[in-house]
Design an enzyme around this catalytic site. Sequence first.
Site, PDB file in Angstrom:
ATOM      1  N   ASP A 305       0.699  -1.167  -0.025  1.00 58.34           N
ATOM      2  CA  ASP A 305       0.054   0.021   0.058  1.00 58.34           C
ATOM      3  C   ASP A 305       0.905   1.243   0.072  1.00 58.34           C
ATOM      4  O   ASP A 305       1.834   1.219   0.777  1.00 58.34           O
ATOM      5  CB  ASP A 305      -0.986  -0.119   1.178  1.00 58.34           C
ATOM      6  N   ASP A 542      -7.683  -1.429   3.546  1.00 57.45           N
ATOM      7  CA  ASP A 542      -6.849  -2.562   3.108  1.00 57.45           C
ATOM      8  C   ASP A 542      -7.291  -3.924   3.834  1.00 57.45           C
ATOM      9  O   ASP A 542      -6.782  -4.916   3.910  1.00 57.45           O
ATOM     10  CB  ASP A 542      -5.367  -2.093   3.922  1.00 57.45           C
TER      11      ASP A 542
END
Length: 791
Positions: A305, A542
């Site tokens: 990420d 996420d």
Amino acid sequence: MLPQDHLCYPNPATGLTAGQVQTKKENGRQNTQPEKVTKTSGQILKDNICTLFNLFNLLIAIALAFVGAWSNMVFILIIALNTLIGIVQEFHAKKLVDKLSLLSMPTAKVIRDGISTEISIQELVEEDVIELDAGRQVCADSVILTGGVEVNESLLTGESDPIPKSAGSHLLSGSFIISGKCRACVEHIGAENYASKIAHEAKKMRGVQSELLSSMRKVTRFTGYLIPVLGVLLFLEAFFLRQDTLNHAVVTTAAGLLGMLPKGLVLLISISLAVGIIALSKKNVLVQELFALESLAHVDTLCLDKTGTLTQGKMQVEEVIQTELGRSMQFHELMGSFLQYSDDNNATFQALNSYFSKNNSLVPVHKIPFSSERKWSAMTFDQIGTLLIGAPERLADGMAEKILQKGNYDGKRILLAGIVRGTVNQNSPLPPVECLACIVISDPIRPNAAKTLAYFQKEGVDLKLISGDNPVTVSSLALQAGFPEAERYIDMSNITTETEIEQAALTYSVFGRVSPIQKKQLVQALQKHGHSVAMTGDGVNDLLALREADCSIAVAEGSDAARQVSQVVLLDSNFSSLPAVLGEGRRVVNNITRVAGVFFVKTIYSVLLSIVCLLFNIPFPFLPIQITLIDLIIEGYPSFFMSFEPDSKKITGHFFPSVMERAIPNAISILVCFLVSLAMSPFLQLSTEQAGILLYLLVGTVGIQAVLKASWPFNKLRVFLCSTMTVGFYLAVFLFHPLLQVSLPSGITLLLFAGFVLLSFLVERAVSGLIQWRKKKTSHNCSQKIATKQL
């Protein structure tokens, strides 16, 4: 709207008083201790003592004690020492992990006596007023008193769609706040919570995916079925058919069964993993699952990420470019009112709060919080309309590019602020948006990002950069950070079908405008094609991908949500710690795979020799104390020290086949030599004592050969271990032969021993060659089948 009995709820502005909190605690209405990451002390003792291996060894020891074979019971002391070492190591690891867990433990923002404070979640009491915002995990079943939020209940229900909740709505423990802000009253505590009633589903990881563990379970099942059957048959044959004494029947049977137990290997795996966890804890890495180290060791694809991992997560507004409309509407003042009443608190909004001065000149009549799905937030003001802040592609595609075309904003995050003359609906398409300004936000790249990325590239780990930002922005930033193939990017907002997502996962390296559900789908697509995937993340967006990944890694600066579901937490949020995590995992798996074959040699030949002895009605050729010496000097000593060597090579092959490939040739060589010695015994005219020492020296020597094979290529440590092991074994036989109940070899026996050693070596090489030939042939056939399918 609150439920009809809302008068029973405390005032959301003041919460409970100190006296009320104390009364609740005295009445036992306090939230219970959260589920601990580590085992309890009782579990550690139980898992190390109450094992099938220990049970078999104990039963064998009882049988030997029953017949008074005390000298053959030395092995039980080694079993006890091994168990003690395992317990001490696990307690040491537990102490460190528990200490680190305190740093990662979720907290609750509670309102008491009108003051907002952060407390640990076990300090909550029934009817406490808690404040929840984006990224927070709902730590106890609650009812919303004021405000509104969007909730993700995927860990409880499996549904990933955000659920809007307002005053009077109930929040379930284990769910996560996606957007918005509210104050809620705690309804249930401890075991009364919804999440507790479904066996802590909110925090429960997927079943342990461990090749080491599953392989040892196979061996345990195999030996568990075999040992009782062979034990009974060996004893009955010795006692009734050969009419051996009870003592001799029990002792020879015990020797055969002891050899089948690779007891030291189970301990070695646990100790190696515990030592790895201890080493990482000293680098501020919290491993929340013992076998997570092994999972990461097998990873060949790392999904990163962008925010907080590749970048520092310290966003700041660099520039605000206003349009004529923005200047005429006094954009800065409008933005100040927007932020004054906004409930959003992610990194982007924190940067906006630092740049713009808040004011309350305008009061909103309606607001929609930011969400990763929508990628915008909105606030409606009377007589002005609705101000929207979000991704340019979602608000006014193409407008931002026109405004920014004169500047160089590569790698910067661009937000668009626009106005709609009226209200908007979060579940309906947006009406035309008039642009007021473009806000340029930067997020510095981590200083060591390029070095860390280069390490993973060198180690053969494929890298994927996944972000909710504009793909061009993400690609530019990736290029600056030294991300491999940064130019291969795709806008996921245009990808809808499962086939397209699967194709994108295999083709591109950088993904922009990715929704939370698409992050999960990308991980699944990679796994579908045989990849072992690790995922790093810091936010609720996420969450689904972290749960799906083979190994999930969170940064401590991220949300409660990410930390709670991840197997590994980087407590200092330092992306450069990841190579150490990968290295420790590979060290454990590579070293265990290398030395495990030594343990299985004895397991295999003990089973084979026991079957031969049954068929030919002869006693098992060794005694328990003789097997114990091999366990101690040849198996345990070198393997223990070699398991701690650094070894970060990429893992190839699978554990069990690799171990069997190493062990079978040596075990077969012992079987062949044993059969040859049986066939030649009428011609050799060796006494029983000389035949016994010949076989024992041969078995020890083949074990030494297995260690030498596992030690290749040699280094100083391995040369020292192999030398001292070899000298130690032969010296122990010479010095303690009365205790071992063997005689010293005669000159003829030594000559025969040399011949049998040569025979064992030739058989081992022949079987190894046959296995390699079969392996290559199978691989070639598989390649031909794949090529045929592709055609």
